[in-house]
Write a protein that holds these residues in place. Structure first.
Motif, PDB file in Angstrom:
ATOM      1  N   TYR A  24     -21.330  25.979  -2.011  1.00  0.00           N
ATOM      2  CA  TYR A  24     -22.009  27.383  -1.944  1.00  0.00           C
ATOM      3  C   TYR A  24     -20.883  27.985  -0.601  1.00  0.00           C
ATOM      4  O   TYR A  24     -21.192  27.724   0.470  1.00  0.00           O
ATOM      5  N   VAL A  29     -22.246  21.461  -1.270  1.00  0.00           N
ATOM      6  CA  VAL A  29     -23.710  20.906  -1.857  1.00  0.00           C
ATOM      7  C   VAL A  29     -23.502  19.714  -2.594  1.00  0.00           C
ATOM      8  O   VAL A  29     -24.498  18.681  -2.329  1.00  0.00           O
ATOM      9  N   SER A  49     -35.396  16.826   1.020  1.00  0.00           N
ATOM     10  CA  SER A  49     -35.277  18.281   0.817  1.00  0.00           C
ATOM     11  C   SER A  49     -33.837  18.805   1.161  1.00  0.00           C
ATOM     12  O   SER A  49     -33.391  18.317   2.203  1.00  0.00           O
ATOM     13  N   GLY A  50     -33.443  19.486   0.211  1.00  0.00           N
ATOM     14  CA  GLY A  50     -31.875  20.241   0.596  1.00  0.00           C
ATOM     15  C   GLY A  50     -30.902  19.140   0.431  1.00  0.00           C
ATOM     16  O   GLY A  50     -29.797  19.208   0.714  1.00  0.00           O
ATOM     17  N   SER A  51     -31.013  18.158  -0.353  1.00  0.00           N
ATOM     18  CA  SER A  51     -30.095  17.119  -0.799  1.00  0.00           C
ATOM     19  C   SER A  51     -29.075  17.524  -2.064  1.00  0.00           C
ATOM     20  O   SER A  51     -28.374  16.911  -2.268  1.00  0.00           O
ATOM     21  N   GLY A  52     -29.807  18.539  -2.597  1.00  0.00           N
ATOM     22  CA  GLY A  52     -29.091  18.813  -3.816  1.00  0.00           C
ATOM     23  C   GLY A  52     -29.622  18.588  -5.226  1.00  0.00           C
ATOM     24  O   GLY A  52     -28.674  18.648  -6.246  1.00  0.00           O
ATOM     25  N   LYS A  53     -30.980  18.133  -5.170  1.00  0.00           N
ATOM     26  CA  LYS A  53     -31.307  17.679  -6.378  1.00  0.00           C
ATOM     27  C   LYS A  53     -31.304  18.731  -7.464  1.00  0.00           C
ATOM     28  O   LYS A  53     -31.015  18.777  -8.616  1.00  0.00           O
ATOM     29  N   SER A  54     -31.949  19.839  -7.079  1.00  0.00           N
ATOM     30  CA  SER A  54     -32.281  20.970  -7.988  1.00  0.00           C
ATOM     31  C   SER A  54     -30.653  21.590  -8.340  1.00  0.00           C
ATOM     32  O   SER A  54     -30.478  21.824  -9.602  1.00  0.00           O
ATOM     33  N   THR A  55     -29.890  21.648  -7.329  1.00  0.00           N
ATOM     34  CA  THR A  55     -28.448  22.000  -7.782  1.00  0.00           C
ATOM     35  C   THR A  55     -27.952  21.279  -8.774  1.00  0.00           C
ATOM     36  O   THR A  55     -27.229  21.780  -9.783  1.00  0.00           O
ATOM     37  N   GLU A 175     -39.163  19.397 -10.154  1.00  0.00           N
ATOM     38  CA  GLU A 175     -40.162  19.465  -9.653  1.00  0.00           C
ATOM     39  C   GLU A 175     -41.520  19.936 -10.364  1.00  0.00           C
ATOM     40  O   GLU A 175     -42.098  21.063  -9.468  1.00  0.00           O
TER      41      GLU A 175
END
Ligand SMILES: Nc1ncnc2c1ncn2[C@@H]1O[C@H](COP(=O)(O)OP(=O)(O)OP(=O)(O)O)[C@@H](O)[C@H]1O
Ligand SMILES: [Mg+2]
Lengths: 255, 485
Positions: A24, A29, A49-55, A175
């Motif tokens: 990004y 990421v 949180s923020g580890s890039g799972k969603s990405t 999630e």
């Protein structure tokens, strides 16, 4: 049950990610992601949180663009070619944390919209399919209500039904239960377990470790944009290898 | 659970209390007065002040309204009648002017023998709007079309429409009524051809001009349809627009003339400078409203586009048009458009004004709609993408219905503004109802010196129309409310 579900995994590759990187702007990421998903696999992705799972899972249906490496879904490589993107998207279903139902359409219309406009299914047939899946997620009686009239758990089950109506071969969950009240989590998880038992290929970002143990055949742990550890659920929970995983597990299971 | 209950709870109610009425001070009119008008010293003072102001206004103007005169042939005669009935020095409204000159406020100098044409067009306007405003609602459609039928029977008769036109019009509306029962969706076809029909009814002339002009849209669509598989959607749409423009500028007239020579069919042509009053305001207002919405939507989408050129053009257009007063646009446009068009084309002044007013409203609408687009959560776009909907389908089925719904109040405000702005055309020499017609009426020696009456009359009509729009927007908001929050 674990034995039975292992049988459903075939040798056919559903998703192949090699040497994938994403930024990004200046922020790196996702770093050198390599993974292969076989058809019928049920993978749980977890991590802080923020580890890039969603990405990561959003890259699989190109809601996010990757800058380096290769993602092949069902034999189609994701590039800037819009045709490929549309093809992949119509085969991959996605369920979001905040449901993202269309509030101006009824439950039934939410479910028939994409089949009618993307798959060109006749309206009648699309409605029958939609009712079939709504029965499956146990809310056929809500078909003519609007999303705003349903509880969170019901909305999320509609969202699952909406994805299933496109007859996807792969389902992505980001999630799906974390915006829900505790008493509604179970009804959504039950639907997902049912789906898993039918052999759907699933990638699921979740912190529901009970679900991971019951359903997943593989757990992937991510931190700082990298895959740190992956293993069968039993091994993963009882015998984590890396310190990061141990710390994460102690935090999430500890209390 | 119940056991713990039994141990810890020592009180159980065994009979329920009956509901009691609230104390007197908390009921009905007394309560309402106390809460709304006399709740604090400041509030009491404001209430008294308000009552005084209302009293003063009413007592000052009431005699004027009560002494209204409806039958007179000049302002002087009005005053005599007032003086005779209410005594020397009394004032009274002179509505006799409206009675005598109403037609100029409505039609301008449109030839009286042809009045039935705008009257018919106005009735059909509602028939064309109905399927848009009340999509698929059989009951409302039937009500409106029935109303149109009744309106036409009365007004066409009063306006002395020729027998053939009378019969054909009623037949048309009756046909639409039948369609509304059988296939309400089909009514949209009438909405599509209405602009051409209306144009022909109002300006008259050969029937082939509007038909050939409408064919320009056919050209646009054909180029778009056959071009898009080869060059993509956006370029094909651009090519279509260019082709249609060429059609209208160079081919249109020649074909229409030939057709008219071969199969002559025409009604009396009416020049634009005869249009005036509310006929003019409604023609400009309705066309402007109808065309500014789609243009505004495209501009709003263009402004959000990833394509640099589309984005720059949209932003440039919006900012330019919004930054310049409408009157300036009206003035310069009447000159500039003449420069850009091929020499010899006589570009109608009303058409020029319509184009400008449309652009002006479209620029405002674009910003209003952009606000609606921005208010949508990103998840809606993502869900549409994830389901495989392409850009245009996602916009049409998911994004725009919600964005437009959010923006309804502001969109309708813009429309109301546009409609009232049509009075500005007085500045380019057109006969708007407010300044144009009023001036003409006052120029008459009989009505010289009349002041309030024309403004009140015109203002009342504007109010009724704008209030109607505002009410409809509230109806629409209620109807589209699905979030149940
Ligand atoms: N559009 C964006 N622009 C810039 N940075 C972003 C964007 N989206 C996410 N990020 C950053 O990328 C990182 C990974 O985000 P991501 O949403 O994938 O995390 P996550 O593992 O899903 O976290 P969570 O468990 O909180 O959902 C985060 O540090 C986030 O701040
Ligand atoms: Mg996330």
């Amino acid at each position: 049950m674990a034995e039975a579900s292992k049988m459903q995994i075939s040798d056919e590759v559903a998703i192949q990610i090699t040497g994938m990187n994403k930024w990004y702007g200046q922020f790196h990421v996702l770093r050198d992601i390599n993974m292969t998903v076989q058809r019928g696999e049920r993978i749980v992705i977890c991590g802080p949180s923020g580890s890039g799972k969603s990405t990561l899972i959003r890259c699989i249906n190109r809601l996010e663009e990757h800058q380096q490496g290769q993602i092949i879904v069902d034999g189609t490589e994701l590039t800037n070619d819009l045709k490929n993107i549309d093809k992949v998207r119509s085969e991959v279903g996605m369920v979001f944390q905040h449901f993202n139902l269309f509030p101006h359409l009824t439950i039934l219309e939410n479910c028939t919209l994409a089949p009618i406009w993307v798959r060109k299914v006749p309206k009648k047939e699309a409605e029958e399919t939609a009712m079939h899946f709504l029965r499956k997620v146990k809310i056929p009686e809500q078909a003519n209500k609007y999303p705003g009239q349903l509880s969170g758990g019901q909305q999320q089950r509609v969202a699952i039904a909406r994805s299933l109506c496109m007859k996807p071969r792969i389902m992505l969950f980001d999630e799906p239960t974390s915006a829900l009240d505790p008493e509604m989590i179970k009804e959504v998880l039950d639907t997902m377990i049912q789906l898993a038992e039918e052999g759907m290929t699933m990638l699921c970002v979740t912190h529901e470790m009970g679900f991971a143990q019951a359903v997943a055949n593989r757990v992937i742990f991510m931190d700082q944009g990298q895959i740190v550890e992956q293993n069968e659920p039993k091994e993963f929970f009882s015998n984590p290898k890396s310190d990061r995983t141990k710390l994460f597990l102690s935090q999430i299971l500890g209390h | 659970m119940s056991e713990t209950h039994a141990q810890t709870v020592t009180y159980v109610r065994d009979s329920m209390l009956p509901p009691a009425p609230p104390p007197v001070g908390e009921r009905g009119a007394v309560k309402w007065l106390r809460e709304n008008l006399f709740s604090s010293p400041l509030n009491i003072a404001l209430t008294v002040l308000g009552v005084l102001i209302v009293w003063w206004l009413v007592s000052a103007s009431l005699p004027w309204w009560l002494n209204s005169v409806w039958n007179a042939s000049s302002l002087g005669q009005c005053r005599e009648i007032v003086a005779a009935s209410a005594g020397e020095g009394a004032t009274g409204a002179c509505w006799a002017m409206v009675r005598e000159r109403w037609h100029q406020f409505i039609f301008g100098f449109y030839p009286p023998s042809e009045w039935w044409r705008p009257v018919l067009a106005f009735g059909l306007l509602f028939a064309a709007l109905a399927p848009v405003l009340f999509a698929g609602q059989k009951r409302n459609l039937t009500l409106i079309l029935g109303g149109v039928l009744a309106y036409l029977v009365v007004t066409l008769y009063l306006a002395g429409a020729p027998g053939v036109a009378f019969a054909l019009s009623l037949l048309l509306v009756a046909g639409l009524l039948v369609v509304a029962q059988v296939a309400p969706g089909r009514l949209l076809w009438f909405t599509l051809i209405f602009p051409a029909l209306c144009f022909w009814l109002l300006w008259g002339g050969s029937i082939w001009s509007p038909i050939v002009a409408m064919a320009g849209f056919g050209v646009l669509y054909a180029v778009f349809r056959f071009g898009s598989p080869f060059i993509g959607l956006a370029p094909a749409a651009g090519a279509g627009v260019v082709a249609a423009a060429l059609w209208w500028l160079y081919i249109d007239h020649a074909i229409a003339d030939r057709l008219q020579a071969a199969l002559p069919f025409a009604i009396e042509a009416v020049r634009s400078d005869l249009f005036g009053g509310f006929l003019l305001a409604i023609v400009i207002g309705v066309t402007g409203i109808a065309f500014s919405l789609p243009i505004g939507i495209l501009l709003a989408l263009g402004r959000q586009s990833d394509m640099l050129i589309v984005k720059t053009l949209s932003v440039g257009f919006i900012e330019f048009i919004r930054g310049v007063p409408l009157i300036t646009l009206l003035f310069t446009a009447s000159l500039l458009l003449q420069y850009f068009l091929p020499p010899g084309t006589n570009f109608d002044i009303i058409l020029r004004v319509i184009i400008l007013v449309t652009f002006f409203a479209a620029a405002y609408l674009a910003e209003v709609i952009r606000g609606g687009l921005a208010a949508l959560p990103r998840g809606q776009y993502e869900a549409a993408d994830a389901l495989g909907l392409d850009y245009w389908r996602a916009q049409r089925l998911i994004i725009l219905p919600q964005a437009l719904k959010i923006s309804i109040p502001s969109i309708v405000s813009t429309f109301i503004g546009l409609f009232k702005d049509t009075t500005l055309v007085a500045f380019v020499g057109l006969m708007d109802p407010l300044k144009g017609v009023t001036q003409i009426v006052r120029a008459d020696i009989n009505w010289k010196g009349i002041y309030w009456e024309p403004y009140i009359f015109v203002g009342a009509i504007f109010f009724v129309i704008c209030f109607g729009m505002s009410r409809y927007s509230m109806y629409l908001e209620r109807k589209l409310k699905t979030d149940h929050r």
